[in-house]
Design a protein around this motif. Structure first.
Motif, short mmCIF file in Angstrom:
data_model
loop_
_atom_site.label_atom_id
_atom_site.label_comp_id
_atom_site.label_asym_id
_atom_site.label_seq_id
_atom_site.Cartn_x
_atom_site.Cartn_y
_atom_site.Cartn_z
N GLN A 1 0.83 -1.21 0.00
CA GLN A 1 0.00 0.00 0.00
C GLN A 1 0.87 1.26 0.00
N LEU A 2 1.99 1.23 0.73
CA LEU A 2 2.89 2.39 0.70
C LEU A 2 3.50 2.56 -0.69
N MET A 3 3.89 1.47 -1.30
CA MET A 3 4.47 1.56 -2.65
C MET A 3 3.45 2.12 -3.64
N ARG A 4 2.19 1.70 -3.50
CA ARG A 4 1.14 2.24 -4.39
C ARG A 4 0.93 3.73 -4.14
N LYS A 5 1.00 4.13 -2.87
CA LYS A 5 0.82 5.54 -2.53
C LYS A 5 1.94 6.39 -3.16
N VAL A 6 3.18 5.92 -3.06
CA VAL A 6 4.30 6.65 -3.66
C VAL A 6 4.18 6.65 -5.18
N ALA A 7 3.77 5.51 -5.76
CA ALA A 7 3.59 5.45 -7.22
C ALA A 7 2.54 6.46 -7.67
N ALA A 8 1.44 6.57 -6.92
CA ALA A 8 0.40 7.53 -7.26
C ALA A 8 0.93 8.96 -7.21
N ALA A 9 1.74 9.26 -6.19
CA ALA A 9 2.33 10.60 -6.10
C ALA A 9 3.27 10.88 -7.27
N LEU A 10 4.04 9.88 -7.67
CA LEU A 10 4.95 10.04 -8.80
C LEU A 10 4.18 10.26 -10.10
N ASN A 11 2.95 9.76 -10.15
CA ASN A 11 2.10 9.97 -11.33
C ASN A 11 1.32 11.28 -11.28
N GLY A 12 1.59 12.11 -10.26
CA GLY A 12 0.97 13.43 -10.20
C GLY A 12 -0.19 13.57 -9.26
N GLU A 13 -0.57 12.48 -8.57
CA GLU A 13 -1.69 12.55 -7.65
C GLU A 13 -1.27 13.20 -6.33
N ALA A 14 -2.08 14.08 -5.79
CA ALA A 14 -1.77 14.71 -4.50
C ALA A 14 -2.04 13.72 -3.37
N ILE A 15 -1.02 13.50 -2.53
CA ILE A 15 -1.13 12.55 -1.42
C ILE A 15 -0.87 13.30 -0.13
N ASP A 16 -1.83 13.24 0.79
CA ASP A 16 -1.66 13.92 2.08
C ASP A 16 -0.42 13.40 2.81
N GLY A 17 0.40 14.33 3.25
CA GLY A 17 1.57 13.97 4.05
C GLY A 17 2.77 13.53 3.24
N LEU A 18 2.73 13.67 1.92
CA LEU A 18 3.86 13.25 1.08
C LEU A 18 4.22 14.35 0.10
N ARG A 19 5.47 14.80 0.15
CA ARG A 19 5.96 15.83 -0.77
C ARG A 19 7.10 15.26 -1.60
N LEU A 20 7.10 15.60 -2.89
CA LEU A 20 8.15 15.17 -3.80
C LEU A 20 8.97 16.38 -4.22
N SER A 21 10.28 16.15 -4.43
CA SER A 21 11.10 17.21 -4.99
C SER A 21 10.62 17.52 -6.41
N PRO A 22 10.54 18.79 -6.80
CA PRO A 22 10.14 19.11 -8.17
C PRO A 22 11.16 18.62 -9.20
N GLN A 23 12.36 18.26 -8.74
CA GLN A 23 13.39 17.78 -9.67
C GLN A 23 13.33 16.27 -9.88
N ILE A 24 12.41 15.62 -9.21
CA ILE A 24 12.38 14.16 -9.28
C ILE A 24 11.94 13.69 -10.66
N VAL A 25 12.69 12.72 -11.22
CA VAL A 25 12.33 12.05 -12.48
C VAL A 25 12.15 10.58 -12.15
N PRO A 26 10.91 10.11 -12.09
CA PRO A 26 10.67 8.77 -11.54
C PRO A 26 10.83 7.64 -12.54
N GLY A 27 11.20 6.49 -12.01
CA GLY A 27 11.18 5.24 -12.74
C GLY A 27 10.55 4.19 -11.85
N TYR A 28 9.52 3.51 -12.34
CA TYR A 28 8.77 2.56 -11.50
C TYR A 28 8.79 1.19 -12.15
#
Length: 505
Positions: A337-364
């Motif tokens: 569930q945590l991995m799915r939450k992070v994956a959702a954030a990397l796909n642009g979804e707003a997740i309460d309590g999770l902030r991403l660096s604007p410089q992040i370039v994700p690979g999943y």
């Protein structure tokens, strides 16, 4: 004494998979069968039971030798069969009424709960299906047990339980297993066979010690090869010199001597051992880089099931650039569930309590690999998805272990190991600076696992990963987070968790 032997055995499938293989197995041998994907491990196991033919050589079994075989997948026509019936069907029909209790014992030994016993095989998880196949292969208590990737789909707890089960097998039982799990091989084998096209190697050692012996043998072979080639060059040089002198002087004796030297050089050259180099393909992961120090920041982050049931929370956590964070926890505690939450954030979804660096370039990379377009060919997929061009894409695929004939076959026809390599190539071409890896070594052969470990470490990749592969976790992780008592806590390393899982019922 039970016995199985091979003499000068070889297997070809368009090209040589292995050759000149001779060995004899007897009571108590526990053999790890190691080779890259597509190098003949499964075919050799099936040849042991007469379901496949070797291209050359002889295979013999002692009279009365009984064999249990555990394939990688449940046959399609058995998916509707209840679990207990599936296991019992491995008994001879005449014995099922009087010996049917053996199925119950096999299921109990492998930890099956009673509520699964009458369920159709197709309704079980991949892990339980794997254990059902093992129960079926063992129910007759054969002299020789053959296991093809026995840890596939098993979580860490079940892998450790399987190790304990194998340790309790009768001492005289011969076991041969094809596996890419290095820690598992170290725990349950006492011999290792490395299949190779030219010269296979068989050591009376478990995997890690055998691998060291193999490296030493390869180094010695390379040194001998260099000495032989040096001698060949000197002989040819002497032959050329004598030829010139013989021509100028008209000496037939020198001409004959020159011919003898050339023939000797050719004989040595033909006998030079070709040093094995694994041609499984390298998928080099990159790192596009980032100046940000903090790549992910969690604060008062709640993790719950899809239906909203709380699992655990993260009070405060920063993932810094270069961190290789391993997530530990028992099944059901919320890792996925945590991995799915992070994956959702990397796909642009707003997740309460999770902030991403604007410089992040994700690979999943997820373990299912179901995002690969199965009807496309590897070449079509790479060309259409990434701006590399035809020639560059062909070269990239070749470097990842795809021969030209495989590049034009639909992805659905590839083995799971080949699909994993294709997925890793696609991940590389995305040029991420943050990797989210969910069971990344699933289906990867050992050379692929080692290359992945090396790439992650050498490129300073930042990653968050989940894996049941203990050797991989030890080799890659720099930080370890464990779900303990509804909280995510940082721990010093994975060993205490491994020990805890080994003691779990």
């Amino acid at each position: 004494m039970a016995n199985l032997s091979l003499r000068n055995a070889g297997l070809r499938s368009g090209h040589v998979l292995f050759s000149n293989l001779s060995l004899s197995l007897s009571d108590g041998d526990r053999v790890g069968l190691v080779a890259a994907n597509g190098r003949g491990k499964s075919t050799l196991l099936r040849a042991f039971i007469g379901e496949a033919e070797l291209s050359e050589g002889e295979l013999s079994r002692s009279r009365g030798l009984t064999i249990g075989y555990v394939p990688q997948d449940v046959p399609a026509d058995a998916l509707a069969v209840p679990l207990r019936d599936f296991v019992e069907q491995a008994l001879p029909p005449s014995d099922r009424e009087s010996e049917g209790w053996r199925a119950d014992v096999a299921l109990d030994e492998l930890g099956f709960p009673l509520d699964l016993v009458q369920k159709p095989i197709g309704q079980l998880s991949g892990g339980w299906q794997r254990l059902a196949l093992i129960a079926r292969g063992w129910v007759t208590q054969p002299d020789l047990l053959l296991l093809d990737e026995p840890t596939n789909h098993l979580d860490l707890g079940r892998i450790l339980a399987l190790e304990n089960w194998m340790a309790a097998l009768p001492r005289q039982t011969i076991v041969v297993m094809a596996s890419h799990d290095r820690q598992f091989l170290d725990s349950v084998t006492n011999r290792t066979l490395f299949l190779r096209p030219e010269t296979s190697h068989f050591f009376p050692l478990a995997y890690s010690a055998a691998r060291q012996a193999l490296d030493e043998a390869d180094e010695a072979a390379e040194q001998q090869r260099q000495r032989d080639l040096k001698e060949v060059a000197q002989l040819r040089k002497q032959a050329a010199k004598l030829t010139n002198i013989g021509i100028n002087s008209g000496s037939d004796l020198l001409t004959v001597k020159s011919k003898q030297l050339r023939e000797r050089a050719e004989k040595i050259e033909n006998q030079v051992v070709s040093v094995h180099r694994e041609k499984t393909g390298k998928v080099m992961l990159g790192n596009s880089g980032a100046e940000a120090r903090v790549m992910l920041a969690f604060e008062n982050t709640a993790v719950a099931t899809p239906d909203g049931r709380p699992l655990f929370s993260i009070d405060k956590l920063h993932v810094f650039q270069g961190d290789r964070v391993v997530l530990l926890g028992r099944n059901g505690t919320g890792k996925s569930q945590l991995m799915r939450k992070v994956a959702a954030a990397l796909n642009g979804e707003a997740i309460d309590g999770l902030r991403l660096s604007p410089q992040i370039v994700p690979g999943y990379l997820d373990q299912a690999l179901d995002w690969l377009p199965l009807n496309k060919t590897p070449l079509d997929f790479i060309v259409s998805s990434y701006n590399e061009g035809d020639r560059r894409s062909i070269a990239l695929l070749a470097g990842a272990g795809f021969d030209p004939d495989r590049q034009d076959k639909p992805i659905r026809t590839l083995s799971l190991g080949q699909r994993a390599r294709l997925a890793l190539l696609a991940l590389r071409l995305q040029r991420p600076n943050f990797y989210l890896l969910d069971e990344p070594t699933n289906h990867l052969d050992i050379p692929g696992q080692e290359q992945l470990e090396l790439d992650i470490a050498e490129h300073g990749a930042t990653c968050l990963l989940v894996s049941h592969d203990r050797a991989f976790l030890r080799g890659v992780g720099t930080r370890f987070l464990q779900i303990i008592g509804k909280r995510l806590r940082e721990v010093e390393g994975p060993e205490a968790f491994f020990a805890e899982m080994a003691e779990a019922p």
